[in-house]
Write a protein that holds these residues in place. Structure first.
Motif, PDB file in Angstrom:
ATOM      1  N   THR A   3      60.436  40.061  -6.468  1.00 53.30           N
ATOM      2  CA  THR A   3      60.025  39.240  -5.327  1.00 53.30           C
ATOM      3  C   THR A   3      61.175  39.054  -4.349  1.00 53.30           C
ATOM      4  O   THR A   3      60.976  39.037  -3.129  1.00 53.30           O
ATOM      5  CB  THR A   3      59.511  37.878  -5.816  1.00 53.30           C
ATOM      6  N   CYS A  44      60.783  41.780   4.012  1.00 50.93           N
ATOM      7  CA  CYS A  44      60.102  41.023   5.066  1.00 50.93           C
ATOM      8  C   CYS A  44      61.020  40.777   6.261  1.00 50.93           C
ATOM      9  O   CYS A  44      60.555  40.711   7.416  1.00 50.93           O
ATOM     10  CB  CYS A  44      59.609  39.676   4.528  1.00 50.93           C
ATOM     11  N   TRP A  90      51.997  39.758   3.600  1.00 48.97           N
ATOM     12  CA  TRP A  90      52.293  39.482   2.196  1.00 48.97           C
ATOM     13  C   TRP A  90      51.009  39.009   1.527  1.00 48.97           C
ATOM     14  O   TRP A  90      50.474  37.963   1.858  1.00 48.97           O
ATOM     15  CB  TRP A  90      53.380  38.413   2.090  1.00 48.97           C
ATOM     16  N   SER A 108      49.405  37.884  -2.017  1.00 47.55           N
ATOM     17  CA  SER A 108      49.873  37.387  -3.305  1.00 47.55           C
ATOM     18  C   SER A 108      48.715  37.184  -4.268  1.00 47.55           C
ATOM     19  O   SER A 108      47.648  36.692  -3.892  1.00 47.55           O
ATOM     20  CB  SER A 108      50.638  36.070  -3.124  1.00 47.55           C
ATOM     21  N   LYS A 137      51.776  30.523  -5.318  1.00 47.51           N
ATOM     22  CA  LYS A 137      52.316  30.072  -4.052  1.00 47.51           C
ATOM     23  C   LYS A 137      53.354  31.043  -3.500  1.00 47.51           C
ATOM     24  O   LYS A 137      54.124  31.647  -4.248  1.00 47.51           O
ATOM     25  CB  LYS A 137      52.937  28.675  -4.235  1.00 47.51           C
ATOM     26  N   PHE A 138      53.371  31.160  -2.188  1.00 50.04           N
ATOM     27  CA  PHE A 138      54.362  31.994  -1.519  1.00 50.04           C
ATOM     28  C   PHE A 138      55.746  31.354  -1.662  1.00 50.04           C
ATOM     29  O   PHE A 138      55.888  30.132  -1.500  1.00 50.04           O
ATOM     30  CB  PHE A 138      53.994  32.131  -0.037  1.00 50.04           C
ATOM     31  N   TYR A 165      58.244  30.158  -0.224  1.00 49.22           N
ATOM     32  CA  TYR A 165      58.675  29.788   1.126  1.00 49.22           C
ATOM     33  C   TYR A 165      60.101  29.231   1.139  1.00 49.22           C
ATOM     34  O   TYR A 165      60.880  29.534   2.054  1.00 49.22           O
ATOM     35  CB  TYR A 165      57.705  28.748   1.703  1.00 49.22           C
ATOM     36  N   ILE A 210      55.517  37.033   9.783  1.00 49.22           N
ATOM     37  CA  ILE A 210      55.220  37.187   8.359  1.00 49.22           C
ATOM     38  C   ILE A 210      53.854  36.568   8.097  1.00 49.22           C
ATOM     39  O   ILE A 210      53.679  35.352   8.162  1.00 49.22           O
ATOM     40  CB  ILE A 210      56.294  36.511   7.482  1.00 49.22           C
ATOM     41  N   TYR A 211      52.854  37.391   7.830  1.00 49.44           N
ATOM     42  CA  TYR A 211      51.496  36.933   7.533  1.00 49.44           C
ATOM     43  C   TYR A 211      51.340  36.809   6.023  1.00 49.44           C
ATOM     44  O   TYR A 211      51.858  37.630   5.261  1.00 49.44           O
ATOM     45  CB  TYR A 211      50.453  37.921   8.061  1.00 49.44           C
ATOM     46  N   TYR A 212      50.599  35.783   5.592  1.00 43.42           N
ATOM     47  CA  TYR A 212      50.425  35.544   4.160  1.00 43.42           C
ATOM     48  C   TYR A 212      48.960  35.244   3.844  1.00 43.42           C
ATOM     49  O   TYR A 212      48.276  34.564   4.607  1.00 43.42           O
ATOM     50  CB  TYR A 212      51.297  34.363   3.701  1.00 43.42           C
ATOM     51  N   ASP A 213      48.513  35.775   2.716  1.00 45.30           N
ATOM     52  CA  ASP A 213      47.187  35.433   2.204  1.00 45.30           C
ATOM     53  C   ASP A 213      47.219  35.538   0.687  1.00 45.30           C
ATOM     54  O   ASP A 213      48.019  36.285   0.114  1.00 45.30           O
ATOM     55  CB  ASP A 213      46.112  36.361   2.774  1.00 45.30           C
ATOM     56  N   SER A 214      46.345  34.774   0.052  1.00 40.50           N
ATOM     57  CA  SER A 214      46.292  34.736  -1.408  1.00 40.50           C
ATOM     58  C   SER A 214      45.030  35.423  -1.892  1.00 40.50           C
ATOM     59  O   SER A 214      43.952  35.273  -1.297  1.00 40.50           O
ATOM     60  CB  SER A 214      46.325  33.282  -1.900  1.00 40.50           C
TER      61      SER A 214
END
Length: 441
Positions: free
Chosen positions: A134, A141, A159, A161, A165-166, A168, A198-202
């Motif tokens: 990670t 990133c 990103w 996942s 949790k990211f 952060y 930086i885009y994030y989704d779970s």
């Protein structure tokens, strides 16, 4: 990707194609063969277009085009591809079109071939927990947002996942170090800009994971490239005195952390039964789940490779490892500070991690999907090496090694010498993942 505006199409035909999201020459050739006008909107066509994020209203507009108009547009697109040599060229020409993404450290880059990882490919980073997978992805990133002259791709990152949790807080500490490091070379670099790119989704389960790969991710990538073109046009029309606004970059990197988790957690075995019929049903259910998992892995790999090739971006997938049960239980790893990758009877190659034999998860199906595999290891130095000056100053921190198992752009070997191509030492500090020169060992 080439806009269909370069083709000599009638305005009505061009507008209809654009409204149906066939806005590039490549899309026109891929989704609009000459016979497609006979059965629009077919179910197959709808499935392909939904993956691009096209609304159902776009199909109805295409029905208004005649077969001759379709044929004319198709011929124009094919002629443009041929005359400009877009679809063919020499191997040297193809190599020049490739871009490289630095791992953020010259020692790490040298170990994987000199430039980092190649775009238009899927690169796997495998290893046990706490080896820095990670951490390396967080470093990517940041690196991807650098200009190409500095090893970046001048782009943003997605990103995805599956493991909670990211990270952060860790990212924030790395951003501050990153901005300070590159302040002189990139004066306009700002922490807020880095965060916005930086885009994030779970992805909590397999159903969500497949939906994101099939629908949301292609739409997001496509939209960032359209927004980039609009922003470039606006900048050309702006006066020089006006300050530049916060501009999001096109997506150049996709990170999945990890590709394994949902497949492991949702792989089920049929209900067991005491009788023979019940046992046969249990085995059938298990085989069915394995086959379905393989099909899902192939579908995800196809989506990722299509995006990577279509938009020239890099894909990095974190993979977990699994134990290998060796036939000879009396065999033990050699007492080396660097434990080499070993080829076993099982495929793919296995490696030793903390005294146990390991190999990347998901098996042969996933191995045939990826283009490159990097293995991160965390081992304990034997006594003869603990007298070294670096080992004493490191507070007995176990050394980590990066190894290239296979990659089309990098050499690899099975030797135990980390100074050879395909291997390197590294450590993790407040700045991120840092390669260590072999002269320090």
């Amino acid at each position: 990707m080439t806009s269909i505006n370069v083709l000599g199409l009638p305005t009505s035909v061009k507008d209809t194609l654009i409204k149906a999201s066939l806005d590039t020459v490549e899309d026109l050739l891929l989704y609009t063969p000459p016979g497609l006008s006979n059965d629009i909107p077919s179910a197959r066509y709808k499935r392909q277009q939904v993956a691009k994020g096209v609304s159902s209203g776009g199909y109805d507009r295409l029905v208004n085009l005649t077969p001759s108009e379709f044929a004319f547009a198709y011929d124009q697109a094919a002629a443009h591809i041929f005359e400009n040599k877009i679809a063919y060229g020499s191997a040297h020409d193809l190599l020049q079109d490739e871009s490289w993404l630095s791992l953020g450290d010259p020692v790490l880059d040298a170990a994987v071939g000199g430039k980092g990882i190649m775009t238009r490919t899927i690169t796997e980073i495998a290893g046990e927990s706490a080896v820095g997978k990670t951490q390396l992805c967080l470093q990517l990133c940041l690196t991807v947002q650098l200009p190409e002259s500095m090893g970046g791709l001048d782009g943003s990152v997605v990103w995805l996942s599956t493991e909670g949790k990211f990270p952060y807080n860790r990212l924030e500490s790395m951003i501050s170090q990153f901005v300070e490091k590159h302040r002189d070379d990139v004066p306009d670099m700002d922490a807020d800009i880095i965060r916005e790119n930086i885009y994030y989704d779970s992805m909590a389960d397999q159903e969500t994971q497949l939906h994101i790969f099939n629908y949301q991710l292609p739409i997001l990538v496509h939209d960032t490239y359209l927004n980039q073109e609009d922003d470039d046009d606006k900048e050309e029309n702006q006066e020089e005195e006006q300050p530049s606004v916060l501009r999001k970059k096109p997506i150049k990197l996709i990170i999945i952390d990890s590709i394994t988790n949902n497949f492991r957690s949702e792989l089920t075995v049929g209900n067991s039964a005491p009788d023979q019929a019940g046992n046969q049903g249990s085995k059938a259910g298990f085989r069915s789940s394995i086959l379905q998992r393989s099909a899902d892995i192939c579908e995800i790999g196809l989506r990722l490779r299509t995006l990577a090739d279509q938009y020239g971006l890099a894909v990095v997938c974190v993979n977990q490892v699994t134990d290998v049960i060796a036939a000879d239980s009396t065999f033990h790893p050699p007492p080396l500070s660097f434990r080499p990758l070993l080829q076993t009877r099982d495929f793919p190659p296995a490696f030793y991690e903390t005294g146990k034999m390991k190999k990347p998860a998901l098996g042969l199906v996933w191995e045939n999907t990826i283009n490159a595999r990097l293995v991160l290891q965390r081992t304990r130095l034997p006594d003869p090496y603990e007298t070294d000056g670096y080992a004493q100053s490191a507070s007995r921190e176990p050394p980590r090694t990066l190894s290239v198992v296979f990659a089309p752009w990098s050499g690899h070997n099975r030797s135990s010498d980390p100074s050879q191509p395909g291997h390197c030492w590294y450590k993790i500090d407040e700045t991120g993942v840092v390669g260590i020169s072999t002269s320090n060992y």
